[in-house]
Design a protein around this motif. Structure first.
Motif, PDB file in Angstrom:
ATOM      1  N   ALA A 169       0.822  -1.204   0.000  1.00  0.00           N
ATOM      2  CA  ALA A 169       0.000   0.000   0.000  1.00  0.00           C
ATOM      3  C   ALA A 169       0.861   1.262   0.000  1.00  0.00           C
ATOM      4  CB  ALA A 169      -0.931  -0.005   1.214  1.00  0.00           C
ATOM      5  N   GLU A 170       1.917   1.285   0.790  1.00  0.00           N
ATOM      6  CA  GLU A 170       2.791   2.458   0.835  1.00  0.00           C
ATOM      7  C   GLU A 170       3.463   2.692  -0.515  1.00  0.00           C
ATOM      8  OE1 GLU A 170       5.527   2.705   4.068  1.00  0.00           O
ATOM      9  OE2 GLU A 170       4.105   1.854   5.502  1.00  0.00           O
ATOM     10  N   LYS A 171       3.930   1.630  -1.126  1.00  0.00           N
ATOM     11  CA  LYS A 171       4.578   1.755  -2.430  1.00  0.00           C
ATOM     12  C   LYS A 171       3.612   2.306  -3.475  1.00  0.00           C
ATOM     13  CE  LYS A 171       6.799  -1.061  -6.013  1.00  0.00           C
ATOM     14  NZ  LYS A 171       7.202  -2.441  -6.396  1.00  0.00           N
ATOM     15  N   GLU A 172       2.383   1.778  -3.489  1.00  0.00           N
ATOM     16  CA  GLU A 172       1.402   2.222  -4.461  1.00  0.00           C
ATOM     17  C   GLU A 172       0.922   3.649  -4.187  1.00  0.00           C
ATOM     18  OE1 GLU A 172       0.145   0.474  -7.224  1.00  0.00           O
ATOM     19  OE2 GLU A 172       1.898  -0.742  -6.794  1.00  0.00           O
ATOM     20  N   LEU A 173       0.810   4.014  -2.897  1.00  0.00           N
ATOM     21  CA  LEU A 173       0.383   5.364  -2.561  1.00  0.00           C
ATOM     22  C   LEU A 173       1.390   6.401  -3.045  1.00  0.00           C
ATOM     23  CD1 LEU A 173      -1.119   5.011   1.020  1.00  0.00           C
ATOM     24  CD2 LEU A 173      -2.236   6.086  -0.922  1.00  0.00           C
ATOM     25  N   MET A 174       2.654   6.097  -2.907  1.00  0.00           N
ATOM     26  CA  MET A 174       3.672   7.032  -3.365  1.00  0.00           C
ATOM     27  C   MET A 174       3.629   7.184  -4.879  1.00  0.00           C
ATOM     28  SD  MET A 174       4.990   8.144  -0.635  1.00  0.00           S
ATOM     29  CE  MET A 174       6.385   9.043  -1.320  1.00  0.00           C
ATOM     30  N   ALA A 175       3.190   6.128  -5.581  1.00  0.00           N
ATOM     31  CA  ALA A 175       3.186   6.167  -7.047  1.00  0.00           C
ATOM     32  C   ALA A 175       1.881   6.710  -7.610  1.00  0.00           C
ATOM     33  CB  ALA A 175       3.453   4.763  -7.603  1.00  0.00           C
ATOM     34  N   ARG A 176       0.734   6.296  -7.034  1.00  0.00           N
ATOM     35  CA  ARG A 176      -0.549   6.626  -7.662  1.00  0.00           C
ATOM     36  C   ARG A 176      -1.505   7.393  -6.768  1.00  0.00           C
ATOM     37  NH1 ARG A 176      -3.636   2.075  -9.430  1.00  0.00           N
ATOM     38  NH2 ARG A 176      -2.701   0.764  -7.820  1.00  0.00           N
ATOM     39  N   GLY A 177      -1.280   7.419  -5.472  1.00  0.00           N
ATOM     40  CA  GLY A 177      -2.064   8.251  -4.559  1.00  0.00           C
ATOM     41  C   GLY A 177      -3.565   8.058  -4.644  1.00  0.00           C
ATOM     42  N   GLY A 178      -4.267   9.083  -5.124  1.00  0.00           N
ATOM     43  CA  GLY A 178      -5.721   9.105  -5.116  1.00  0.00           C
ATOM     44  C   GLY A 178      -6.359   7.952  -5.855  1.00  0.00           C
ATOM     45  N   MET A 179      -5.774   7.537  -6.972  1.00  0.00           N
ATOM     46  CA  MET A 179      -6.343   6.420  -7.736  1.00  0.00           C
ATOM     47  C   MET A 179      -6.376   5.151  -6.896  1.00  0.00           C
ATOM     48  SD  MET A 179      -5.074   4.823 -11.377  1.00  0.00           S
ATOM     49  CE  MET A 179      -5.128   6.456 -12.149  1.00  0.00           C
ATOM     50  N   LEU A 180      -5.335   4.957  -6.089  1.00  0.00           N
ATOM     51  CA  LEU A 180      -5.286   3.771  -5.238  1.00  0.00           C
ATOM     52  C   LEU A 180      -6.332   3.851  -4.133  1.00  0.00           C
ATOM     53  CD1 LEU A 180      -3.949   1.118  -4.367  1.00  0.00           C
ATOM     54  CD2 LEU A 180      -2.387   2.474  -2.983  1.00  0.00           C
ATOM     55  N   SER A 187      -1.790   5.211   4.457  1.00  0.00           N
ATOM     56  CA  SER A 187      -1.804   6.626   4.087  1.00  0.00           C
ATOM     57  C   SER A 187      -1.525   7.504   5.302  1.00  0.00           C
ATOM     58  CB  SER A 187      -3.150   6.990   3.454  1.00  0.00           C
ATOM     59  OG  SER A 187      -4.195   6.971   4.418  1.00  0.00           O
ATOM     60  N   GLY A 188      -1.985   7.069   6.463  1.00  0.00           N
ATOM     61  CA  GLY A 188      -1.678   7.814   7.680  1.00  0.00           C
ATOM     62  C   GLY A 188      -0.255   7.593   8.139  1.00  0.00           C
ATOM     63  N   VAL A 189       0.234   6.363   7.999  1.00  0.00           N
ATOM     64  CA  VAL A 189       1.603   6.047   8.426  1.00  0.00           C
ATOM     65  C   VAL A 189       2.625   6.878   7.661  1.00  0.00           C
ATOM     66  CG1 VAL A 189       3.369   4.240   8.466  1.00  0.00           C
ATOM     67  CG2 VAL A 189       1.033   3.715   9.224  1.00  0.00           C
ATOM     68  N   ILE A 190       2.428   7.045   6.359  1.00  0.00           N
ATOM     69  CA  ILE A 190       3.397   7.779   5.544  1.00  0.00           C
ATOM     70  C   ILE A 190       3.118   9.282   5.515  1.00  0.00           C
ATOM     71  CG2 ILE A 190       3.711   5.755   4.076  1.00  0.00           C
ATOM     72  CD1 ILE A 190       2.164   7.238   1.893  1.00  0.00           C
ATOM     73  N   GLY A 191       2.056   9.733   6.226  1.00  0.00           N
ATOM     74  CA  GLY A 191       1.759  11.150   6.280  1.00  0.00           C
ATOM     75  C   GLY A 191       1.154  11.711   5.006  1.00  0.00           C
ATOM     76  N   VAL A 233      -9.071  12.963   2.474  1.00  0.00           N
ATOM     77  CA  VAL A 233     -10.512  13.051   2.718  1.00  0.00           C
ATOM     78  C   VAL A 233     -11.262  13.244   1.402  1.00  0.00           C
ATOM     79  CG1 VAL A 233     -12.321  14.428   3.805  1.00  0.00           C
ATOM     80  CG2 VAL A 233     -10.234  13.884   5.079  1.00  0.00           C
ATOM     81  N   LEU A 234     -10.705  14.036   0.489  1.00  0.00           N
ATOM     82  CA  LEU A 234     -11.352  14.250  -0.804  1.00  0.00           C
ATOM     83  C   LEU A 234     -11.483  12.941  -1.569  1.00  0.00           C
ATOM     84  CD1 LEU A 234     -12.418  16.138  -3.036  1.00  0.00           C
ATOM     85  CD2 LEU A 234     -10.048  16.414  -3.797  1.00  0.00           C
ATOM     86  N   PHE A 235     -10.392  12.210  -1.692  1.00  0.00           N
ATOM     87  CA  PHE A 235     -10.438  10.942  -2.428  1.00  0.00           C
ATOM     88  C   PHE A 235     -11.254   9.891  -1.681  1.00  0.00           C
ATOM     89  CE2 PHE A 235      -6.449  12.586  -4.451  1.00  0.00           C
ATOM     90  CZ  PHE A 235      -6.938  12.614  -5.736  1.00  0.00           C
TER      91      PHE A 235
END
Length: 218
Positions: free
Chosen positions: A99-110, A128-132, A139-141
């Protein structure tokens, strides 16, 4: 069976149903062991036979889903030692790392797509909370994801109820089957795309340097 149906219809006609939907969908965002999807599907199927109203049900599902995701995000922000402990657990650690890897790459889409995968949803929101990850953006996504999720399950439940107006339990079964089929297809596509990305980014082994063949003397 008639007694069971009567009990279900009594509960589904009660305004407390919407409170129950909010509570279950919120708790499901933190611990994906609560059958929130099944409850929403069931209520939506009965909405076609004079049960709960579809619009309040939709709003209740959206409210609970958003509240659960935001709560999971804040749990991740304050996890600290718990997050470090979770990383050492094989299954949870793997999910958090992904999840952290994907959040850094794609963010909202994930965040939007993970809402339809119970285990992946919780791992993504906590990570998403762990990585800040920025709170307002999350909240928007998360609101968009909760809206799509609610429309999806309420819509499928209503389709099942429409197909079996006289036998609402069959409508519930049809809705659950459709949700599982669509969800399984989405996850299969995600897995194929992930393997393709890994194959592209995987470093290739260095080719063997061939030495020229010796020239035989005449």
């Amino acid at each position: 069976m008639d007694a069971v149906l009567h009990l279900a219809e009594t509960l589904l006609a009660s305004p407390w149903l919407y409170v129950l939907v909010i509570a279950l969908t919120a708790f499901d965002g933190l611990l994906p062991v609560v059958p929130a999807e099944t409850v929403v599907l069931t209520a939506a199927a009965y909405a076609m036979t004079g049960g709960p109203d579809a619009l309040p049900l939709l709003l209740a599902a959206w409210t609970g889903a958003l509240a659960g995701d935001v709560a999971a995000h804040h749990v991740g922000r304050g996890a600290g030692p718990l997050a470090r402990w979770a990383r050492r657990r094989r299954w949870v650690g793997t999910m958090l790392g992904w999840a952290e890897k994907e959040l850094m790459a794609r963010g909202g889409m994930l965040i939007v797509s993970a809402r339809f995968v119970p285990g992946g949803r919780t791992a993504t929101t906590v990570a998403s909370g762990v990585i800040g990850y920025p709170r307002r953006r999350f909240v928007l996504f998360a609101a968009l994801a909760a809206a799509l999720w609610s429309l999806y399950y309420v819509g499928i439940g209503m389709l099942g109820g429409l197909a079996f107006r006289d036998q609402p339990l069959l409508g519930v079964a049809l809705g659950i089957g459709m949700a599982l089929a669509v969800g399984g297809t989405i996850e299969a596509v995600r897995a194929v795309r992930r393997r393709r990305r890994e194959a592209v980014t995987r470093p290739r082994p260095a080719g063997r340097v061939s030495s020229p063949a010796p020239v035989r003397g005449a």
